[in-house]
Design an enzyme around this catalytic site. Structure first.
Site, PDB file in Angstrom:
ATOM      1  N   LYS A   1       0.845  -1.190   0.000  1.00 53.61           N
ATOM      2  CA  LYS A   1       0.000   0.000   0.000  1.00 53.61           C
ATOM      3  C   LYS A   1       0.887   1.248   0.000  1.00 53.61           C
ATOM      4  O   LYS A   1       1.817   1.368   0.787  1.00 53.61           O
ATOM      5  CB  LYS A   1      -0.910  -0.004   1.230  1.00 53.61           C
ATOM      6  CG  LYS A   1      -2.231   0.698   1.015  1.00 53.61           C
ATOM      7  CD  LYS A   1      -3.236   0.327   2.094  1.00 53.61           C
ATOM      8  CE  LYS A   1      -4.605   0.869   1.728  1.00 53.61           C
ATOM      9  NZ  LYS A   1      -5.628   0.523   2.741  1.00 53.61           N
TER      10      LYS A   1
ATOM     11  N   GLU B   1     -19.608  -6.512   9.952  1.00 52.50           N
ATOM     12  CA  GLU B   1     -20.511  -5.747  10.806  1.00 52.50           C
ATOM     13  C   GLU B   1     -21.568  -6.622  11.471  1.00 52.50           C
ATOM     14  O   GLU B   1     -21.907  -6.415  12.652  1.00 52.50           O
ATOM     15  CB  GLU B   1     -21.184  -4.640   9.989  1.00 52.50           C
ATOM     16  CG  GLU B   1     -20.243  -3.541   9.531  1.00 52.50           C
ATOM     17  CD  GLU B   1     -19.495  -3.849   8.256  1.00 52.50           C
ATOM     18  OE1 GLU B   1     -18.678  -3.015   7.831  1.00 52.50           O
ATOM     19  OE2 GLU B   1     -19.720  -4.944   7.681  1.00 52.50           O
TER      20      GLU B   1
ATOM     21  N   ARG C   1     -25.486  -3.123   7.056  1.00 50.58           N
ATOM     22  CA  ARG C   1     -25.157  -4.513   6.760  1.00 50.58           C
ATOM     23  C   ARG C   1     -25.502  -5.446   7.924  1.00 50.58           C
ATOM     24  O   ARG C   1     -25.417  -6.671   7.779  1.00 50.58           O
ATOM     25  CB  ARG C   1     -23.675  -4.609   6.415  1.00 50.58           C
ATOM     26  CG  ARG C   1     -23.304  -3.872   5.127  1.00 50.58           C
ATOM     27  CD  ARG C   1     -21.856  -3.401   5.107  1.00 50.58           C
ATOM     28  NE  ARG C   1     -20.897  -4.464   5.122  1.00 50.58           N
ATOM     29  CZ  ARG C   1     -20.314  -4.987   4.033  1.00 50.58           C
ATOM     30  NH1 ARG C   1     -20.639  -4.525   2.838  1.00 50.58           N
ATOM     31  NH2 ARG C   1     -19.449  -5.953   4.132  1.00 50.58           N
TER      32      ARG C   1
END
Length: 621
Positions: free
Chosen positions: A284, A369, A397
């Site tokens: 990243k 979640e 969600r």
């Protein structure tokens, strides 16, 4: 510069160039990304890390025909540059500008609109199944990060794909982290794969050597192929076994910056008529010093100075997220039952200080979640006080779990619903415009809405220590400054700031500033206008309105359907006063600054004044 990214046909260049030229193209794309995102803000680190991976995808696939689906989609900037949208990057994430996520309406090269995590493999299977039913011929590729692999939906899809044998390709972009540090068994498994020998190459080398033994070689090879335990678990250890046992061919790990290796891996995947996963290792922030050093900071960043990585401006006053996090630490020092739960957004929701001080009581469950909510339910049942911090649009969600596991059992779980209302540049996939509606409909749920940081602190203390049941505190992104309610501590009720005989404005939570300004303008126009801060959306306060007022104006940053205004209208439909509702319209709202979006949605103080004037003009007539 070798290429004009804003004018040249980069797809043709990629198809016809040698690897040396493509490496130069990768460098220029990185420079372009840093230059543009430093001015607009956006997701930088994830895009810098996937440049060569995306170039190789376009070398092998034709994205106008083949369907390439980017999971979450915040890493699709390179894809957008390659597919002819570099010239629009000055408008990235701006009002009416280029989206920061894949959008089918922008380009035929965007196969599927994404914004939330862990959906790409399911969508890819849908595409591929439809392709096969229609006897069409194209490849379907899901590009998913290792962070998204913590989402349960991924495993539902992998299980289904492995059982069906559907021919899709999965590119696992493994950079070892998402917004927060990746957690869980899958993260450990992928880490082992990163450091292991190449499973696919070892397997093929073994088979090739055995096949060359005269007479008995093929028979021995076939026998070993069926001796799963000895080959996979003893000799090959954990390399790719998880995917292979699900029925998905595993290729990798592949260096995400080795273009020939990437092209070879994608080409090999296409030669297999079945589900195939190419495991790509990336970093990243690759190629930009400050992003490599601070990848979390540069995951999603405001405009910054490209020379030193410093953010150019910051909001006045602490954010709601910081106020929440600091207050929770204070409460946890005096109450050992308090635990904090995050779904891969610990730092973003302000829980960093809590983690540092109370690591054993901090739980990041990954991008999961639904699991986070049920996990909290179990902890509440066992006597703890769980505080669950999740963005409004992500909490959607876990809707079933809110009903079945929390509210049905009437458990004391505190939900810190961050990024409620309009969030700005991330657009329609991230606006928190539905939480009042989906929370309001669930029995036993109490909903609080602070108008500023001071009130958020008071509400959090109330929710933890003075309330026993499911309770949500919803607050917006950005600065928490505001002192309207400092002298009126929160006691579990709404706050009347002023009484109006003509107009009473009921301003929900952070809409209070808009309500106060609207009342000031109305007074200048000759109306006696008052304001009540709606701090408690549920249960509805039937006595919130002065019985002598002629018109009630409701003001909320939630969709018009199912929120505060909807419930207020239902409860007060027989009352003598008129009602005007100002809320977000029943439509998905695109990206832009908060002032721009509120103006588009007719939710400014001036809109309130016009609405009130029109109402009284009609009554005169």
């Amino acid at each position: 510069m070798l290429y004009d990214l804003e004018k040249e046909d980069l797809i043709s260049i990629i198809k016809n160039s040698d690897y040396g030229d493509l490496e130069a193209l990768a460098r220029e794309i990185r420079d372009f990304l840093v230059e543009k995102v430093s001015k607009t803000g956006g997701h930088l680190a994830s895009n810098l890390g996937i440049v060569e991976t995306t170039i190789a995808l376009h070398k092998v696939y034709d994205t106008a025909v083949d369907r390439v689906i980017f999971d979450v989609g915040h890493q699709s900037y390179v894809h957008k540059i390659i597919t002819g949208r570099a010239g629009a990057f000055d408008t990235l994430r701006k009002y009416k500008g280029l989206s920061g996520f894949p959008k089918s309406r922008e380009s035929i090269h965007d196969a599927y609109d994404t914004g939330h995590s862990s959906t790409s493999i399911s969508a890819a299977m849908g595409y591929a199944t439809a392709r096969d039913l229609r006897n069409e011929d194209y490849q379907v590729v899901a590009v998913i990060g290792d962070g998204a692999m913590t989402g349960g939906l991924v495993y539902e899809a992998l299980n289904n794909i492995g059982a069906s044998g559907t021919n899709i390709k999965i590119v696992l972009n493994d950079n070892g982290m998402s917004i927060a540090k990746n957690v869980g068994a899958m993260s450990r498994h992928l880490n082992n794969l990163r450091t292991s020998k190449n499973y696919t190459r070892m397997k093929e080398n073994i088979r090739g050597a055995l096949d060359n033994i005269p007479v008995v070689g093929q028979r021995v090879s076939d026998t070993i192929s069926h001796t799963k335990n000895k080959i996979k678990y003893s000799l090959l250890d954990e390399q790719g076994v998880l995917f292979e046992d699900l029925g998905i061919k595993y290729i990798g790990p592949v260096d995400g910056y080795d273009l020939p290796a990437l092209v070879e891996a994608y080409t090999a995947a296409n030669q297999y008529d079945g589900p195939t996963l190419v495991h790509v290792i990336t970093k990243k922030g690759k190629g930009y010093y400050w992003s490599e050093k601070y990848p979390r900071k540069f995951h999603g960043i405001a405009p910054f100075d490209a020379d030193n990585g410093n953010i150019l401006s910051s909001p006045s006053g602490p954010s709601y997220s910081k106020v929440f996090g600091d207050k929770l630490v204070e409460l946890a020092r005096a109450d050992e039952s308090i635990v904090a739960i995050s779904a891969a957004m610990g730092t973003a929701t302000g829980l960093g200080p809590f983690y540092k001080e109370f690591e054993p009581r901090f739980f990041d469950v990954g991008i999961a979640e639904a699991h986070a909510v049920v996990f909290a339910a179990g902890m509440a049942k066992a006597g703890m006080t769980p505080v669950v911090a999740i963005y409004s649009s992500f909490l959607q969600r876990a809707f079933d779990q809110l009903i079945e596991d929390i509210c049905l059992q009437n458990l004391h779980v505190v939900f810190a619903v961050d990024r409620a209302g309009l969030v700005g540049a991330d657009g329609e996939t991230h606006h928190g415009m539905f939480d009042l509606s989906y929370l309001n409909m669930i029995p036993n749920m109490k909903i609080l809405c602070p108008a500023d940081g001071n009130q958020l602190e008071e509400m959090l203390e109330y929710a933890v220590h003075q309330y026993d049941g499911p309770i949500a505190i919803r607050y917006p992104r950005g600065s928490s400054q505001g002192n309207h309610l400092r002298l009126k501590p929160f006691t579990g009720e709404n706050t009347v700031l002023s009484v109006g005989k003509d107009v009473t404005i009921l301003a929900v939570g952070a809409m209070l500033d808009t309500g106060i300004e609207a009342a000031r303008l109305l007074r200048k126009h000759g109306f006696d206008a008052g304001v009540t801060a709606i701090n408690v959306v549920k249960p509805m306060d039937a006595a919130a309105v002065n019985s002598e007022t002629k018109l009630v104006v409701t003001l909320e940053d939630n969709t018009i359907i199912g929120g505060f205004s909807d419930e207020f209208d239902r409860v007060n439909r027989e009352k003598a006063f008129g009602i005007l509702n100002f809320a977000l319209p029943d439509q998905f709202i695109e990206q832009g600054s908060i002032p721009e979006l509120r103006e588009e949605c007719a939710m400014t103080p001036e809109d309130v004044v016009k609405g009130v004037e029109d109402y009284f003009e009609k009554r005169k007539a």
